[in-house]
Design a protein around this motif. Structure first.
Motif, PDB file in Angstrom:
ATOM      1  N   ALA A  21      -4.045   5.275 -12.620  1.00  0.00           N
ATOM      2  CA  ALA A  21      -4.633   6.541 -12.181  1.00  0.00           C
ATOM      3  C   ALA A  21      -6.386   6.921 -12.614  1.00  0.00           C
ATOM      4  N   SER A  22      -6.802   6.251 -13.432  1.00  0.00           N
ATOM      5  CA  SER A  22      -8.018   6.963 -14.017  1.00  0.00           C
ATOM      6  C   SER A  22      -7.993   6.243 -15.209  1.00  0.00           C
ATOM      7  N   ASN A  89     -11.578   6.377  -8.676  1.00  0.00           N
ATOM      8  CA  ASN A  89     -11.063   7.644  -8.308  1.00  0.00           C
ATOM      9  C   ASN A  89     -11.811   8.852  -9.256  1.00  0.00           C
TER      10      ASN A  89
END
Length: 154
Positions: A21-22, A89
């Motif tokens: 996600a990161s 993102n």
């Protein structure tokens, strides 16, 4: 970023691995260099790097070129791909992305030499190119140009 495993059975390579996600959640794997006594250059070219502007949330695009002279470790390429994809993102300025990736790889690998070039596409009419390296290039290694032409307005 978590410390890389040394057990080949725990590598992300060869296994279904979800996208992190990161960048902070991504795991970079390293593997032993099969030629630790030989100076040579390894290059990764990332033609579709993407991150987000931390102020506007708009996408930023770059070509990254990562050159390094390994010592004891190589970065495993699937884990590098997942790590770099995690920036899609992630909100950060161009300088932070480019230098942060270089610092992370330098800490992970302790290479003899590392440089990264971030060739960012224009936003607001201004391209930003960011370069970072660990020190002087080794005289024993051929260090070609990164091959990305400077931005020219059309």
């Amino acid at each position: 970023m978590t410390q890389p495993p040394l057990n080949p059975e725990t590598l992300q390579l060869g296994q279904a691995t979800p996208l992190p996600a990161s960048p902070e959640e991504a795991r970079l794997d390293r593997v032993p260099n099969p030629h630790p006594g030989t100076d040579y250059l390894a290059r990764f070219t990332v033609p579709e790097f993407t991150s987000l502007c931390p102020v506007t949330g708009q996408p930023d695009f770059a070509i990254l070129v990562i050159d390094y002279v390994p010592d004891q470790w190589l970065v495993e390429s699937k884990s590098l791909k997942l790590y770099l994809t995690a920036f899609r993102n992630h909100g950060a300025f161009h300088e932070d992305c480019t230098v942060g990736i270089g610092l992370t790889l330098n800490q992970l690998l302790a290479p003899r030499f590392l440089r990264i070039g971030g060739y960012w596409y224009p936003r607001g009419g201004i391209p930003i190119d960011v370069f970072w390296q660990t020190g002087e290039p080794l005289k024993s290694v051929w260090l070609p140009e990164q091959g990305v032409p400077p931005y020219r307005a059309r």
